[in-house]
Scaffold this motif. Structure first.
Motif: not given
Length: 942
Positions: A909, A918-919, A922
């Motif tokens: 991330a 990245r999203r 997470r």
């Protein structure tokens, strides 16, 4: 001794020491017991501004030195970091420091947990500090002291490099306090620390604070390992070479004799009628009875040797030991202790659901603990292990059956340590434990302040050699060896911070290079002596008529050419011989040229193989032998043939006699070898033109005779000196190659790593002025062993279209490693885009593996798909029962791999930048951090 009992001079000396070390005076007042001399010496060195390396046995109290550094940091308004190799030890140290200084003064950073990270005292794993240094974290501001507990971990093959990275890259203003187990080369390690950290004092304490007595449990008897006549062993401080107890040697002799009698009475392979199982051991009645685990505990309890840790090098064995004790009715606790244990465990596990507790075998675990026995190994749930550690420390749990991981720093001292066997599985084979491992295990015996003595007990096993055991228990030579090597992540971080040239110089400061260079010192000294001697030999060979070394070189050249020609002839002759053997057929009559079986023979089986033919023949002497290449220095040919029956058996003497008789009749009229047509005399192969080597030798001899030195009256005397020169020159060249191979080894490895990164576009192609590219900046945040595969997957968009669960499955292939290779056979993998992404990662690894091999590197392992389905289902929200039911993983292993997966997902991330990955990462983290995986065991009240 009180102050009043001191003489005036002693009182004045004490006053001077107190005035010179005021912080140490305050610190000593915190303890109800006096500090040992080595602790006081180390604390004084720290207060005077020097770094220290303290090497002392397990349980000797070396952590007090680290605690003084923390105390000094607070007293002088600076920060202190306390680093440990494992999260469990970090958690334990965090609680200890909170109890002393308060929760507002102490923080914890382990990757799993972030608690008060900007506090003046922060406990962390060594990897966290390494990552801080590379990221130039603001948390480093005001840092005055770093305590590196268990610093001997730098010998660990998989993680040891992190310790050296931290030691090398810490700011010069930071004082380093290194705490190590006893190692035999502590002075060498301290010398290296001084070269990279400045003033560092090495303090070695070899004496244990509590004497340790070594025993062997033979049947129901507890025998001393060492003879009572040895003064040191009788006092509990054994030295190398101590004599073994004669009673034990007698047991070993009787055991050996009984096994011999058993062997004679029950020959191998002879079954006894009416018995379906192997016969019971017989002998002279002296075979040793092997006690059960419950019997061992009962004996220790009756001897007053509890609490104890029993080391069993198997998780299954540890769990089975608890079950055996329960089945045997073992109960080591009082009713009041049982109630206290029950209340503590119920409270500590209250965060787990009833369904999860059932899956985890909670009720059997609780039953064992309330009786005072428990297992402790990496396969257990962290919450369960924490219960065992706390209850053992309180004295409520009396016996812990543990694997060797318990010996790695966790504070669980015992009165007695029991070792079941002296061998363990190391991942590849069953290997004997080393003296260092034995000392680490038995070092837990003897609780300072609670026991006057500790006891190490080894259970007798058939075939045990007491002298070998005594060697294990008394050996003090276990050196610290660096396992450092530059990784891809390390390379991009160093190049980014310092540039490639400076980074290379920094790596040459590693302990690995320091040790390699020390090994080179003796070779280099020898090389210098050889070079000096060469000058003397050349001077002694001087001739007034001309350059004698030139003349000697011609003589040597002639010799080398002739040797080369002879070698080539032999090679050609061998090739011809092999080719001739290839054409042999059964029934061919040949003449074996040489050897024990030289003479006529008939081929029974050609035995052809390109590596070396082994024809089976019958000779005139009626012998059947399979010959080798050494019997054929020259080619052979079939001189005639004999018919051999298909039923011929070379092992049948009569058949051999008949065949030998036929052979004698058939060869009676054959001419001798030198008279046969086509026979070739030694010398020039075909009697034609001279060969190339003969022409070369002729030309060299002409030049030799024309040389001025050829007429020198002292020619042979000069030649002897020249021959010495050439021999020493060859030896010196070999030495020079050995020195070169050991010099700058780490820097050369770094260069190869940088070449791979340059080929992939992570570094610019500017040699020593190389810089990190934009892609390389992503790699800086990936600290996994599979950092390059992760970075390339990001760069190529392999994970762009994955769901959170799919990404979790894909990332799991980069962290998970099956305990044994066969555990990873035919793993189940989620379908669709996830399967495609994992396939792309495996192909990507294959490409990188080829690139590594081209640059003589071997860093990246093949992605392991064994955890992908489990990670996917957990991220999808499946229950713990369902997830564990689809695998053979223990609950503790599941949690450990999930924690590592969470850690890597966090790195991805951070590295992915502002992108969908990245999203997704997470979201995956949020989905995975639940239930048993979310529990940390740090902030809960106990």
């Amino acid at each position: 001794m009180t102050t009043d009992e001191l003489s005036p001079s002693e009182r004045y000396a004490q006053f001077r020491r107190t005035r010179e070390h005021p912080v140490l005076k305050d610190f000593r007042a915190l303890y109800a017991f006096p500090l040992d001399e080595f602790q006081v010496q180390a604390c004084r060195e720290i207060e005077e501004g020097r770094g220290v390396l303290v090497a002392a046995p397990t349980g000797s109290g070396k952590t007090i030195v680290g605690e003084f550094a923390i105390h000094l940091a607070l007293a002088t308004g600076r920060k202190a970091f306390y680093t440990t190799p494992i999260k469990a030890l970090s958690n334990q140290k965090y609680h200890d420091l909170v109890d002393r200084y308060g929760a507002d003064q102490v923080g914890l950073l382990t990757g799993d947990n972030t608690v008060n990270g900007e506090a003046p005292i922060v406990v962390m794993t060594t990897e966290v500090l390494r990552n801080m240094l590379y990221a130039s974290s603001s948390t480093l501001m005001g840092l005055g002291f770093v305590v590196m507990d268990e610093v001997h971990y730098l010998a660990d093959r998989s993680r040891g490099a992190v310790w050296e990275e931290v030691i090398i890259h810490l700011p010069e203003s930071v004082a380093l306090v290194s705490l190590s187990a006893t190692v035999s080369n502590a002075e060498e390690f301290g010398e290296w620390l001084e070269t990279v950290r400045g003033e560092t004092t090495t303090i070695v304490e070899e004496k244990r604070p509590v004497p340790l007595f070594q025993h062997v449990m033979v049947g129901r008897r507890l025998l001393d390992l060492f003879a009572s006549s040895d003064v040191d062993a009788a006092a509990g401080f054994v030295k190398e070479g101590a004599p073994v107890n004669d009673d034990l040697l007698k047991v070993a002799r009787d055991d050996w004799a009984a096994s011999r009698i058993k062997d004679r009475r029950s020959p191998r392979g002879r079954s006894q009628p009416g018995r379906s199982s192997p016969a019971k051991q017989v002998g002279n009645g002296r075979r040793v009875w092997i006690p059960s685990r419950a019997d061992v505990i009962d004996r220790l309890d009756r001897e007053g040797l509890l609490p104890a840790i029993v080391f069993i090098f198997s998780r299954v064995g540890c769990d089975a030991a608890v079950t055996q004790c329960l089945n045997a009715g073992v109960r080591l606790t009082s009713p009041r202790e049982r109630d206290e244990i029950f209340a503590y465990v119920e409270n500590a596990c209250s965060h787990l659901s009833a369904d999860d507790l059932h899956v985890l075998g909670y009720h059997d675990f609780l039953d064992g603990l309330t009786r005072g026995v428990a297992a402790h190994h990496a396969g257990m749930l962290p919450a369960f292990k924490q219960c065992v550690e706390e209850l053992y420390e309180r004295g409520l749990c009396k016996v812990v059956f543990a694997t060797e991981t318990l010996a790695l720093g966790i504070n669980m001292p015992a009165r007695t340590v029991v070792i079941e066997k002296l061998s363990k599985w190391n991942g590849e084979t069953h290997a004997d434990i080393t003296p260092g491992e034995y000392t680490q295990l038995t070092g837990r015996a003897g609780r300072r302040g609670l026991d006057t003595e500790g006891h190490g007990v080894v259970l007798w096993q058939p075939g045990m050699n007491p002298r070998e055991l005594a060697g294990l228990a008394s050996t003090r030579t276990y050196p610290l060896r660096s396992s450092f090597r530059p990784s891809y992540n390390m390379a991009v971080n160093l190049v980014h911070q310092f540039g490639r040239h400076t980074a290379r110089e920094l790596l040459e400061q590693s302990f690995a290079q320091f040790q390699a260079d020390k090994a080179v010192v003796g070779l280099a000294r020898q090389l210098r002596k050889s070079e000096d001697a060469l000058e003397g030999y050349a001077e002694a060979a001087q001739c007034h008529l001309g350059d004698f070394m030139e003349y000697a070189a011609l003589r040597r050249q002639i010799s080398d050419v002739e040797k080369g020609a002879n070698k080539a002839r032999r090679a050609d002759r061998r090739a011809e011989a092999i080719e001739s053997l290839r054409h042999l057929k059964p029934g061919d009559v040949i003449e074996v040229p040489t050897g024990k079986f030289a003479g006529y023979a008939v081929v029974v089986d050609p035995g052809w193989s390109p590596e070396g033919p082994r024809p089976l023949v019958v000779t005139l002497e009626k012998q059947s032998r399979r010959l080798a290449m050494m019997d054929f220095p020259e080619p052979v040919e079939a001189l005639t043939r004999l018919k051999i029956s298909r039923s011929f058996n070379a092992r049948n003497p009569q058949m051999r006699r008949d065949l030998a008789a036929q052979l004698r009749m058939r060869t009676r009229d054959l001419p001798p070898r030198h008279l046969r047509k086509g026979a070739q005399a030694p010398g020039r192969p075909h009697g034609g033109e001279p060969s190339a080597w003969e022409s070369e030798v002729t030309e060299l001899r002409r030049r030799l005779k024309a040389h001025p030195c050829h007429e020198c009256a002292e020619r042979e005397d000069h030649s002897r000196w020249a021959e010495r020169y050439f021999k020493l020159e060859r030896d010196a060249a070999t030495l020079a190659r050995r020195v070169e191979s050991r010099t700058n080894t780490v820097a050369r490895q770094f260069d190869r790593v940088c070449e791979v990164l340059t080929a992939l576009g992570y570094l610019t192609d500017e040699g020593t002025d190389a810089s990190v590219t934009e892609q390389g900046m992503h790699l800086r945040r990936l600290y996994s062993d599979m950092d390059l595969v992760a970075a390339e997957s990001l760069r190529l968009g392999v994970w762009d279209d994955l769901s959170p669960s799919g990404l979790a499955a894909a990332l799991s292939t980069l962290v998970f490693e099956a305990r044994r290779p066969d555990d990873a056979s035919s793993p189940r993998v989620p379908g669709g885009p996830t399967k495609d992404a994992i396939g792309a990662m495996v192909r990507l690894w294959g490409d990188l593996d080829h690139l590594e091999k081209d640059h003589k590197l071997d860093y990246l392992r093949q992605p392991d798909l064994g955890f992908a389905w489990i990670a996917y289902r957990w991220c999808e929200g499946d229950d713990l029962d369902d997830v564990l039911g689809e695998s053979e993983l223990a609950a503790g292993d599941f949690v450990r791999w999930m924690k590592q997966l969470l850690d890597l997902a966090g790195q991805v991330a951070d590295a992915a930048g502002d992108s969908p990955v990245r999203r997704t990462a997470r979201q995956a983290i949020a989905s995975m951090r639940r239930g048993v995986v979310a529990y940390s065991g740090v902030t809960e009240e106990e």
